[in-house]
Design an enzyme around this catalytic site. Structure first.
Site, short mmCIF file in Angstrom:
data_model
loop_
_atom_site.label_atom_id
_atom_site.label_comp_id
_atom_site.label_asym_id
_atom_site.label_seq_id
_atom_site.Cartn_x
_atom_site.Cartn_y
_atom_site.Cartn_z
N GLY A 1 4.52 21.38 -68.70
CA GLY A 1 4.24 22.63 -69.62
C GLY A 1 2.92 22.76 -70.26
N GLN A 2 1.98 21.82 -69.97
CA GLN A 2 0.68 22.02 -70.68
C GLN A 2 0.11 23.45 -69.89
OE1 GLN A 2 -1.89 18.67 -70.55
NE2 GLN A 2 -3.30 19.53 -72.05
N HIS B 1 2.10 19.80 -81.01
CA HIS B 1 3.14 20.80 -81.51
C HIS B 1 4.00 20.29 -82.54
CE1 HIS B 1 2.86 23.60 -77.75
NE2 HIS B 1 2.56 22.39 -77.16
N HIS C 1 -3.42 18.73 -77.93
CA HIS C 1 -2.75 19.45 -79.05
C HIS C 1 -1.48 18.82 -79.17
CE1 HIS C 1 -2.08 22.03 -75.61
NE2 HIS C 1 -0.82 22.34 -76.20
N ASP D 1 0.90 28.38 -83.77
CA ASP D 1 1.17 28.72 -82.49
C ASP D 1 1.35 30.25 -82.31
OD1 ASP D 1 2.05 27.14 -79.71
OD2 ASP D 1 2.47 29.42 -79.71
N ASN E 1 2.34 17.90 -74.30
CA ASN E 1 2.62 18.06 -73.15
C ASN E 1 1.16 17.43 -72.29
OD1 ASN E 1 5.03 19.34 -73.52
ND2 ASN E 1 4.03 21.43 -73.77
P1 5GP Z 1 0.97 23.72 -74.38
O1 5GP Z 1 1.91 24.81 -73.55
O2 5GP Z 1 -0.35 23.59 -73.54
O3 5GP Z 1 1.52 22.49 -74.67
O4 5GP Z 1 0.85 24.64 -75.55
C1 5GP Z 1 -0.15 25.49 -75.57
C2 5GP Z 1 0.45 26.51 -76.78
O5 5GP Z 1 -0.61 27.36 -77.26
C3 5GP Z 1 1.52 27.40 -76.42
O6 5GP Z 1 2.54 26.97 -77.40
C4 5GP Z 1 1.07 28.92 -76.83
O7 5GP Z 1 2.02 29.71 -77.36
C5 5GP Z 1 -0.09 28.66 -77.58
N1 5GP Z 1 -1.32 29.65 -77.52
C6 5GP Z 1 -1.86 29.87 -76.49
N2 5GP Z 1 -2.78 31.04 -76.67
C7 5GP Z 1 -2.96 30.87 -78.11
C8 5GP Z 1 -3.95 31.66 -78.94
O8 5GP Z 1 -4.64 32.32 -78.60
N3 5GP Z 1 -3.60 31.37 -80.24
C9 5GP Z 1 -2.88 30.32 -80.73
N4 5GP Z 1 -2.59 30.39 -82.09
N5 5GP Z 1 -1.83 29.76 -79.83
C10 5GP Z 1 -2.00 29.98 -78.48
#
Ligand code: 5GP
Ligand code: ZN
Length: 114
Positions: free
Chosen positions: A93-94, A102, A100, A30, A87
């Protein structure tokens, strides 16, 4: 999906610190880690949210968990423990709409989660 960040990472159009890849799965660190180990595991197939899962995705979702287990071992956190989070939609919080998981580890996790 043309406008999907994680599809672009899968295609190599956006760089990422990829730590695992096979035919179905991709895992990378991340960019904004919330724990000493914070890995995102994605199916290569674009699926927007858990709400969009179909019966035919059953095997791929099983593989997602098996990949998490593998990465936990690879990262050396299997025994101490780790948290797996998925999420779904805004209130959870998605922010990236490509399913994906985490994998968070390396610090004590609190419960209930925020
Ligand atoms: P969500 O909030 O959708 O469950 O998780 C998305 C995750 O993607 C977040 O933890 C965020 O830090 C990560 N993320 C967003 N943009 C990028 C990116 O360009 N590269 C990487 N490696 N992670 C990203
Ligand atoms: Zn995608």
């Amino acid at each position: 999906m043309a406008d999907c960040l994680f599809c672009k990472i899968r295609e190599g159009e956006i760089p990422a610190d990829i730590i695992f890849e096979n035919d179905d799965m991709l895992a990378f660190r991340d960019v904004n880690p919330q724990a000493p180990t914070h890995v995102l595991i994605i199916p290569k197939k674009h699926i927007s949210t858990v709400n969009n899962l179909e019966e035919s995705d059953e095997a791929i979702m099983g593989k997602l968990f098996l990949t998490a287990k593998l990465i936990a071992a690879q990262e050396g956190v299997s025994d101490e423990g780790y948290r797996l989070v998925v999420n779904c939609n805004e209130k959870a919080g998605q922010t990236v709409f490509h399913i994906h998981m985490h994998l968070l580890a390396g610090r004590a996790m609190i419960w209930p989660p925020g």
